[in-house]
Design a protein around this motif. Structure first.
Motif, PDB file in Angstrom:
ATOM      1  N   LEU A  85       0.812  -1.227   0.000  1.00 36.49           N
ATOM      2  CA  LEU A  85       0.000   0.000   0.000  1.00 36.49           C
ATOM      3  C   LEU A  85       0.845   1.278   0.000  1.00 36.49           C
ATOM      4  O   LEU A  85       0.317   2.373   0.194  1.00 36.49           O
ATOM      5  N   SER A  86       2.153   1.131  -0.253  1.00 37.98           N
ATOM      6  CA  SER A  86       3.042   2.284  -0.068  1.00 37.98           C
ATOM      7  C   SER A  86       2.774   3.426  -1.047  1.00 37.98           C
ATOM      8  O   SER A  86       3.101   4.567  -0.754  1.00 37.98           O
ATOM      9  N   GLU A  87       2.204   3.124  -2.209  1.00 35.58           N
ATOM     10  CA  GLU A  87       1.945   4.191  -3.165  1.00 35.58           C
ATOM     11  C   GLU A  87       0.468   4.212  -3.549  1.00 35.58           C
ATOM     12  O   GLU A  87       0.109   4.477  -4.693  1.00 35.58           O
ATOM     13  N   ASN A  88      -0.367   3.959  -2.553  1.00 37.71           N
ATOM     14  CA  ASN A  88      -1.815   3.944  -2.776  1.00 37.71           C
ATOM     15  C   ASN A  88      -2.424   5.205  -2.146  1.00 37.71           C
ATOM     16  O   ASN A  88      -2.571   5.303  -0.926  1.00 37.71           O
ATOM     17  N   ALA A  89      -2.767   6.163  -3.004  1.00 37.72           N
ATOM     18  CA  ALA A  89      -3.258   7.459  -2.518  1.00 37.72           C
ATOM     19  C   ALA A  89      -4.561   7.295  -1.727  1.00 37.72           C
ATOM     20  O   ALA A  89      -4.780   7.987  -0.722  1.00 37.72           O
ATOM     21  N   THR A 106       2.026  12.944   0.899  1.00 36.39           N
ATOM     22  CA  THR A 106       0.582  13.154   0.934  1.00 36.39           C
ATOM     23  C   THR A 106      -0.092  12.344  -0.173  1.00 36.39           C
ATOM     24  O   THR A 106       0.557  11.941  -1.153  1.00 36.39           O
ATOM     25  N   ALA A 107      -1.416  12.160  -0.020  1.00 40.39           N
ATOM     26  CA  ALA A 107      -2.189  11.443  -1.044  1.00 40.39           C
ATOM     27  C   ALA A 107      -2.034  12.144  -2.391  1.00 40.39           C
ATOM     28  O   ALA A 107      -1.902  11.496  -3.434  1.00 40.39           O
ATOM     29  N   GLU A 108      -2.020  13.460  -2.365  1.00 34.50           N
ATOM     30  CA  GLU A 108      -1.937  14.240  -3.596  1.00 34.50           C
ATOM     31  C   GLU A 108      -0.597  13.986  -4.326  1.00 34.50           C
ATOM     32  O   GLU A 108      -0.568  13.772  -5.540  1.00 34.50           O
ATOM     33  N   HIS A 109       0.498  13.989  -3.582  1.00 36.91           N
ATOM     34  CA  HIS A 109       1.802  13.737  -4.220  1.00 36.91           C
ATOM     35  C   HIS A 109       1.873  12.327  -4.799  1.00 36.91           C
ATOM     36  O   HIS A 109       2.433  12.106  -5.868  1.00 36.91           O
ATOM     37  N   ILE A 110       1.304  11.382  -4.067  1.00 34.13           N
ATOM     38  CA  ILE A 110       1.310   9.996  -4.559  1.00 34.13           C
ATOM     39  C   ILE A 110       0.480   9.891  -5.838  1.00 34.13           C
ATOM     40  O   ILE A 110       0.886   9.241  -6.807  1.00 34.13           O
ATOM     41  N   ARG A 111      -0.665  10.581  -5.841  1.00 40.12           N
ATOM     42  CA  ARG A 111      -1.556  10.530  -7.006  1.00 40.12           C
ATOM     43  C   ARG A 111      -0.850  11.134  -8.230  1.00 40.12           C
ATOM     44  O   ARG A 111      -0.852  10.545  -9.310  1.00 40.12           O
ATOM     45  N   VAL A 112      -0.244  12.282  -8.048  1.00 43.09           N
ATOM     46  CA  VAL A 112       0.419  12.969  -9.171  1.00 43.09           C
ATOM     47  C   VAL A 112       1.559  12.113  -9.734  1.00 43.09           C
ATOM     48  O   VAL A 112       1.667  11.921 -10.945  1.00 43.09           O
ATOM     49  N   MET A 113       2.386  11.564  -8.865  1.00 44.54           N
ATOM     50  CA  MET A 113       3.544  10.810  -9.339  1.00 44.54           C
ATOM     51  C   MET A 113       3.173   9.392  -9.758  1.00 44.54           C
ATOM     52  O   MET A 113       3.918   8.755 -10.501  1.00 44.54           O
ATOM     53  N   LYS A 265       9.750  22.768  -4.020  1.00 48.13           N
ATOM     54  CA  LYS A 265       8.693  23.632  -4.567  1.00 48.13           C
ATOM     55  C   LYS A 265       7.296  23.058  -4.364  1.00 48.13           C
ATOM     56  O   LYS A 265       6.328  23.795  -4.226  1.00 48.13           O
ATOM     57  N   ILE A 266       7.179  21.728  -4.362  1.00 45.38           N
ATOM     58  CA  ILE A 266       5.844  21.134  -4.172  1.00 45.38           C
ATOM     59  C   ILE A 266       5.621  20.722  -2.706  1.00 45.38           C
ATOM     60  O   ILE A 266       4.676  19.995  -2.404  1.00 45.38           O
ATOM     61  N   ASN A 267       6.495  21.172  -1.787  1.00 34.24           N
ATOM     62  CA  ASN A 267       6.372  20.844  -0.354  1.00 34.24           C
ATOM     63  C   ASN A 267       6.329  19.344  -0.110  1.00 34.24           C
ATOM     64  O   ASN A 267       5.555  18.848   0.727  1.00 34.24           O
ATOM     65  N   ILE A 286      12.385   9.647 -15.964  1.00 34.12           N
ATOM     66  CA  ILE A 286      11.376   8.652 -16.364  1.00 34.12           C
ATOM     67  C   ILE A 286      10.234   8.515 -15.358  1.00 34.12           C
ATOM     68  O   ILE A 286       9.093   8.407 -15.740  1.00 34.12           O
ATOM     69  N   GLU A 287      10.542   8.517 -14.055  1.00 29.46           N
ATOM     70  CA  GLU A 287       9.439   8.464 -13.102  1.00 29.46           C
ATOM     71  C   GLU A 287       9.925   8.807 -11.706  1.00 29.46           C
ATOM     72  O   GLU A 287      11.125   8.798 -11.430  1.00 29.46           O
ATOM     73  N   MET A 288       8.958   9.109 -10.825  1.00 26.77           N
ATOM     74  CA  MET A 288       9.319   9.342  -9.431  1.00 26.77           C
ATOM     75  C   MET A 288       8.612   8.316  -8.557  1.00 26.77           C
ATOM     76  O   MET A 288       7.421   8.071  -8.711  1.00 26.77           O
ATOM     77  N   ASN A 289       9.360   7.731  -7.628  1.00 29.27           N
ATOM     78  CA  ASN A 289       8.774   6.806  -6.666  1.00 29.27           C
ATOM     79  C   ASN A 289       8.638   7.522  -5.324  1.00 29.27           C
ATOM     80  O   ASN A 289       9.609   8.040  -4.791  1.00 29.27           O
TER      81      ASN A 289
END
Ligand code: ADP
Length: 447
Positions: A85-89, A106-113, A265-267, A286-289
């Motif tokens: 569940l580590s990247e489940n917003a 935050t849920a928002e950062h996880i969702r965006v990335m 910048k995105i806190n 390529i991506e952010m984890n």
């Protein structure tokens, strides 16, 4: 301050978090499936609670059972480890709705990335260099063919929701585009419930270089240099090191600053990894984890910091315990992933460990949940241990890896240890002369 943390994970990463908790004087709660009743994390935690039957979907991914376990034990925060569940917003939202703290972003950062197209757009806007490719999603085959023409083959079609090497297909020409486009979409749909894809130029000789970043959620962030994870099989890392053998101090400072500034910048809060392909002196995002990575110990080794401790600190609202200026690289570290797999096909090989002996001595760290007599259940990931070595330089680290692998005993099952013994016989490994395709090619002729 947290008095009790629940670890929503199993295996070596659960032990890793329990160890940090213990050093910080925080009580730990293990959760486990019925298949893991005898697992090491259950034995090592201060408390343990069963959350369901063996399949991950019914236990380690069972959000209601995990929240209930917090309520029953009085745990105030949840550490998700990696995977599960580590990247489940949605999970993060549910945790917060229950008045608990999620140790992570935050849920928002996880969702965006978590959505690769959105992640790329966001990073581009933050000044991070990206792989050239389609501007967002590609709706149909005609559009895909146009992109192929425009950027030139080969290209890679990637599912926006993809992960773990799934949902990616290379097309070398227009003819291959048809099936590659459809397969990537189908894999995205089947594995992640989302068939949106995008297209990138396929780089033919890059290295995989990732930057470790860390933020306090209040606009401050640092970078902890890079890890080189170019030795991969099926887009999965098997051997990781820090610092990267081909990255100069100037390049590190430059790309590191770009990454730290972007997350500041995105806190961003907590640990994160910004992954790049590196070719001809250029970095391409390529991506952010948005979690702790499996390979985080090599960074810990060269900087002498405990990343899990820092995650817990910032989740409590405390500042990071270091500034960018405090962070100095000391030596070289290598990690090899030891999987319960049978070579040459890497087929899963669960079973009973009749004898286990961990290597030790100067500069050796073995993160593993194995013990004598332990039975590896067949339901989960095949990673059973990570051997991390640290030396004053890369040559010393490689010699130490060779020595430590020789001391390691895992009897009763097959593991990937012989792969690393063989790799240590290769000149290219010693010179650091390889890219992301080297291992696949080597495996074709050597195993
Ligand atoms: P996942 O989320 O599935 O891990 P990534 O986007 O992180 O997918 O890519 C994983 C690996 O796939 C990379 O380390 C690299 O080996 C390969 N890869 C991804 N994108 C490209 C590209 N544009 N060109 C060449 N190889 C790529």
């Amino acid at each position: 301050m947290f008095q009790k943390i629940l670890i929503a994970n199993r295996g070596e990463i659960a032990l890793r978090v329990i160890r940090a908790c213990r050093e910080m004087g925080i009580q730990s709660v293990a959760v486990h499936s019925t298949a893991d009743a005898d697992a090491m994390h259950v034995r090592m935690a201060d408390e343990a609670i069963c959350i369901g039957p063996p399949p991950g979907t019914e236990s380690y991914l069972n959000m209601a059972a995990i929240i209930a376990a917090c309520e029953v034990t009085g745990a105030q925060a949840i550490h998700p480890g990696y995977g599960f569940l580590s990247e489940n917003a949605n999970f993060v939202q549910i945790v917060e709705d229950h008045g608990l703290t999620f140790i992570g972003p935050t849920a928002e950062h996880i969702r965006v990335m978590g959505d690769k197209i959105t992640a790329k757009d966001t990073m581009k806007a933050l000044g991070v260099p990206c792989v050239p490719g389609s501007d967002g999603g590609v709706a149909d085959l005609d559009a895909a063919l146009k992109i192929g023409e425009e950027f030139g083959y080969p290209v890679i079609i990637k599912a926006t929701a993809g992960g773990g090497g799934k949902g990616m297909k290379v097309a070398n020409n227009a003819t291959e585009m048809k099936s590659a486009f459809q397969t990537a979409r189908a894999e995205g749909k089947a594995n992640f419930g989302n068939d949106e894809v995008y297209i990138e130029k396929y780089l033919t000789t890059p290295r995989h270089i990732e930057i470790q970043v860390f933020g306090d959620g209040k606009g401050n962030a640092v970078h902890l240099g890079e890890r080189d994870c170019s030795l991969q099989r099926r887009h999965q890392k098997v051997f990781e090191e820090a610092p990267g053998p081909c990255i100069s101090a100037e390049e590190r400072a430059q790309i590191g600053k770009v990454c730290a500034d972007a997350v500041a910048k995105i806190n961003y809060i907590g640990a994160g990894t910004i992954e790049f392909l590196y070719e001809n002196g250029e970095f391409y995002f390529i991506e952010m984890n948005t979690r702790l990575q499996v390979e985080h110990p090599v960074t810990e080794a060269i900087f002498g910091v405990d990343l899990v401790r820092e995650q817990i600190r910032v989740a409590e609202g405390l500042p990071m315990s270091f500034t960018q200026e405090d962070l100095e690289i000391n030596g070289h570290a290598i990690e090899v992933r030891i999987n319960a797999e049978r070579l040459p096909k890497f087929s899963p090989c669960p079973g009973r460990i009749s004898h286990y002996h961990a290597p030790g001595g100067l500069g050796v760290r073995m993160d593993s949940a194995l013990y004598d007599g332990y039975s590896i259940p067949p339901y989960y990931d095949s990673l059973i241990g990570k051997l991390i070595v640290h030396g004053r330089d890369r040559t010393e680290a490689l010699a130490r890896l060779n020595r430590a692998l020789g001391e390691l005993i895992v009897d009763g099952i097959d593991t990937t240890v012989p792969l690393f013994h063989a790799l240590l016989g290769e000149d290219d490994i010693h010179s650091g002369n390889y890219n992301i395709h080297w291992l696949e090619r080597w495996l074709e002729t050597n195993l």
